[in-house]
Design a protein around this motif. Structure first.
Motif, short mmCIF file in Angstrom:
data_model
loop_
_atom_site.label_atom_id
_atom_site.label_comp_id
_atom_site.label_asym_id
_atom_site.label_seq_id
_atom_site.Cartn_x
_atom_site.Cartn_y
_atom_site.Cartn_z
N LEU A 307 1.00 -1.36 0.16
CA LEU A 307 0.08 0.14 0.29
C LEU A 307 0.97 1.51 -0.15
CD1 LEU A 307 -2.77 -1.23 2.85
CD2 LEU A 307 -2.81 -1.66 0.04
N GLY A 308 0.14 2.07 -0.51
CA GLY A 308 1.37 3.28 -0.57
C GLY A 308 0.62 4.09 0.65
N GLU A 309 1.36 5.63 0.33
CA GLU A 309 1.09 6.82 1.21
C GLU A 309 -0.48 6.99 1.34
OE1 GLU A 309 3.10 10.34 0.88
OE2 GLU A 309 5.34 8.69 1.77
N ASP A 310 -1.62 6.89 -0.47
CA ASP A 310 -2.47 7.70 -0.06
C ASP A 310 -3.65 6.01 -0.23
OD1 ASP A 310 -2.03 6.16 -1.98
OD2 ASP A 310 -2.64 7.26 -3.39
N GLY A 311 -2.74 4.70 0.40
CA GLY A 311 -3.73 4.04 0.92
C GLY A 311 -4.05 2.72 -0.70
N ARG A 312 -2.81 3.61 -1.69
CA ARG A 312 -3.29 3.53 -3.05
C ARG A 312 -2.63 2.01 -2.92
NH1 ARG A 312 -1.73 6.55 -7.34
NH2 ARG A 312 0.36 6.67 -6.54
N LYS A 313 -2.70 0.88 -3.65
CA LYS A 313 -2.62 -0.53 -4.04
C LYS A 313 -1.09 -0.48 -5.04
CE LYS A 313 -6.39 -3.58 -3.26
NZ LYS A 313 -7.23 -3.89 -3.65
N ALA A 314 -0.04 -0.63 -4.63
CA ALA A 314 1.13 -0.73 -5.69
C ALA A 314 1.68 -2.22 -5.32
CB ALA A 314 1.73 0.11 -4.50
N GLY A 315 0.99 -3.01 -5.04
CA GLY A 315 2.14 -5.20 -6.00
C GLY A 315 1.17 -5.82 -4.17
N LEU A 316 1.21 -6.78 -4.75
CA LEU A 316 1.85 -7.95 -3.85
C LEU A 316 2.80 -8.72 -3.69
CD1 LEU A 316 -1.06 -9.32 -2.72
CD2 LEU A 316 -1.35 -10.80 -5.30
N VAL A 317 3.04 -8.53 -2.40
CA VAL A 317 3.54 -10.49 -2.07
C VAL A 317 2.64 -12.25 -1.96
CG1 VAL A 317 5.25 -10.92 -0.52
CG2 VAL A 317 5.55 -8.72 -1.36
N THR A 318 3.04 -12.56 -2.29
CA THR A 318 1.88 -14.22 -1.86
C THR A 318 2.98 -14.65 -1.07
OG1 THR A 318 0.41 -13.47 -3.62
CG2 THR A 318 0.92 -15.51 -2.38
N TYR A 319 3.17 -15.75 0.12
CA TYR A 319 3.97 -16.33 0.21
C TYR A 319 3.44 -17.94 0.71
CZ TYR A 319 7.08 -19.32 3.68
OH TYR A 319 7.71 -20.50 3.79
N SER A 320 3.43 -18.88 -0.38
CA SER A 320 2.27 -20.60 -0.20
C SER A 320 3.61 -21.64 0.86
CB SER A 320 2.30 -20.36 -1.17
OG SER A 320 0.83 -19.66 -1.57
N CYS A 321 3.08 -21.74 1.90
CA CYS A 321 4.05 -23.10 1.72
C CYS A 321 2.87 -24.33 2.36
CB CYS A 321 4.44 -22.19 3.91
SG CYS A 321 5.12 -23.71 4.57
N HIS A 322 3.81 -25.57 2.11
CA HIS A 322 3.55 -27.01 1.96
C HIS A 322 3.51 -27.97 2.42
CE1 HIS A 322 0.25 -24.61 -1.04
NE2 HIS A 322 1.16 -24.09 -1.44
N SER A 323 3.76 -28.10 3.47
CA SER A 323 4.57 -29.52 4.08
C SER A 323 4.69 -30.22 3.24
CB SER A 323 4.20 -29.21 5.94
OG SER A 323 4.35 -27.85 6.19
N ASN A 324 2.96 -31.11 3.13
CA ASN A 324 3.32 -32.09 2.92
C ASN A 324 3.18 -32.93 1.64
OD1 ASN A 324 3.25 -33.60 5.97
ND2 ASN A 324 1.36 -31.89 5.69
N THR A 325 4.62 -31.87 0.92
CA THR A 325 4.47 -32.85 -1.03
C THR A 325 5.31 -33.60 -1.18
OG1 THR A 325 5.72 -30.65 -0.80
CG2 THR A 325 4.38 -29.82 -1.03
N TYR A 326 5.96 -33.44 -2.31
CA TYR A 326 6.82 -34.73 -2.53
C TYR A 326 7.22 -35.32 -1.92
CZ TYR A 326 10.26 -37.15 -5.15
OH TYR A 326 11.14 -38.00 -5.22
N SER A 327 7.74 -36.25 -1.30
CA SER A 327 8.62 -36.93 -0.50
C SER A 327 9.28 -38.06 -1.85
CB SER A 327 8.16 -37.36 1.35
OG SER A 327 9.54 -37.41 1.46
#
Length: 480
Positions: A307-327
């Protein structure tokens, strides 16, 4: 001349401290003639027995050379523990405390040390609280504890130097620093910050139900799971890059659209299919796990709206964690494991991730890793810059043996801290790669905020958590 560094090693009987990093680094310094001695090991596990049973040659050598006193903190209250530590400090005069124990105990050891003016090197995560995955008060205490440590450091430094740092591999690693340099260059030259960043992490950590009760320093019995196990490294990576190139963003709005807890996972077909193929599918299925284990987080997703100073959306960061995947796990439970002597990293854990970064229309960076834990890691980095700003629009590099082969390793960081507290300057090539407390504000606050949202989702759902994190949100300032 360097002053002798006297070390209190907390959690010294674990594999990271006793075999992989701390003990080898200290032995190497002694071999080079550096005056450093481990005076006390504080751990509920007998270091002599652990060194023998686990085949920890570095720990065994350290015990022979330094003959450290063993302190067993098991069953002690916080007041009793402080009294025991004070007695040991009076006898040995510690100059450095190295903390490698269960993370839910980090806070107490850190506050004890810095309140007495002793410098600290603490493994990740710096702070986490028992029951943080399901208890909102415990989750909120992570950030309040950060503030308490900040105040204690200020008081300690009024009378002399006192350092608090973490041996964060990625902050020191050549791969991630090369990416950091590219990100910072586009920000400084063109004013273009990060506009999207997506990180997908796969753990491959297949466990039988009974095995959630094992795991040494990173077990699930404390009511915390995958977020405290390895996610701090990745949260810190995202925070680091975002601080290097915030662009228009001044704050982030954090939401938690998805959580799958241990209890949720164990009710799926996925929890049994590999066990059936291995031929030990029925083993451990009837184990009654305590509520705090069932409520611990296994998989989760966090969105950080920039978010920018005026609350305007400036982008997106996403973190996805999956413990039980290919093993790659191919064996069932073993008696060796039931004695709680073998860490599960050798039993199917993967180190897989994809990190996709865009700085507007000017630069894209992709980082890719797909390895079995314990192998010589390979990391591939791809970079594209728009042709109007780059003579080389596309570049690709593969870093082989990317962790151990880095020019600065966690052992180098530990040795630099020993030099620092001994009154000797740290080598320039290492000095700027030490992750000090002051440079970790955003990382710590995001980590604590993530737990606040996970705990809020648990309250909104059932005793073992719901399939999503509820509608809660938090705001975190980007300024340091």
């Amino acid at each position: 001349m360097a002053r002798t560094t006297t070390v209190l090693l907390v959690g010294g009987s674990g594999h990271w401290a006793g075999r992989e990093n701390h003990a080898p680094a200290l032995l190497d310094m002694q071999n080079s003639g550096w005056p450093v001695r481990t005076a006390v090991i504080c751990d509920p596990r007998d270091p002599e027995k652990r060194a023998q049973d686990e085949g920890m040659a570095p720990l065994r050598e350290l015990l022979v050379r330094d003959a450290p006193q063993w302190l067993n903190p098991d069953g002690l209250s916080r007041t009793e523990l402080e009294s025991v530590l004070d007695g040991a400090h009076a006898a040995h005069r510690f100059s450095l405390v190295i903390i490698a124990c269960d993370p839910v105990h980090h806070r107490d050891y850190i506050l004890w040390a810095i309140s007495r003016g002793i410098s600290v090197l603490c493994d990740k995560p710096l702070l986490v609280a028992e029951g943080a995955a399901h208890d909102p008060a415990a989750a909120e205490s992570i950030n309040t504890s950060y503030a308490a440590i900040e105040r204690a450091l200020t008081r300690a430094r009024a009378t002399g130097p006192c350092h608090l740092a973490m041996p964060l591999r990625r902050r020191a690693n050549d791969v991630y620093r090369s990416v950091a340099a590219d990100i910072a260059e586009v920000q400084s030259t063109y004013g273009q910050g990060i506009t999207s960043m997506q990180l997908i992490k796969n753990g491959g950590l297949f466990r039988y139900p009974e095995e959630y009760l094992f795991g040494d320093a990173h077990g699930y019995r404390s009511g915390v799971g995958a977020l405290s196990f390895s996610s701090y490294h990745y949260i810190d990576l995202l925070a680091w890059y975002l601080e290097l190139a915030p662009g228009e963003a001044t704050a982030v709005r954090v939401t938690n659209p998805y959580v799958r807890r241990v209890g949720d996972f164990l009710r799926t077909r996925q929890a049994a299919v590999l066990a059936d193929l291995i031929g030990a599918g029925d083993t451990g299925r009837s184990v009654a796990l305590p509520p705090q284990v069932l409520a611990a987080e296994a998989d989760f997703v966090f969105n950080l709206e920039l978010l920018g100073e005026d609350g305007r959306k400036a982008g997106l960061v996403t973190y996805s964690c999956h413990s039980n995947t290919y093993s790659h796990r191919s064996v069932g439970p073993q008696e060796f494991d039931r004695a709680n002597r073998q860490p599960f990293r050798e039993k199917g854990r993967m180190s897989q991730f994809t990190l996709d970064i865009n700085q507007g229309s000017l630069q894209h960076i992709g980082i890719f890793k797909n390895d079995v834990v314990g192998e010589d890691y390979r990391i591939r980095v791809q970079r594209r810059r728009t042709p109007v700003v780059a003579h080389e629009p596309y570049a690709e590099e593969v870093f082989h043996n990317a962790h151990a082969g880095s020019s600065v390793t966690p052992q180098d960081v530990l040795q630099a801290m020993v030099r620092l507290v001994s009154g000797v300057s740290t080598p320039a090539e290492v000095a700027d790669r030490i992750a000090f407390f002051e440079g970790q504000r955003l990382s710590h606050h995001l980590f604590g905020t993530f737990y606040e949202l996970i705990a809020a989702g648990s309250v909104a759902g059932s005793a073992v958590g719901s399939a999503n994190g509820g509608a809660a949100e938090r705001f975190v300032e980007l300024t340091t």
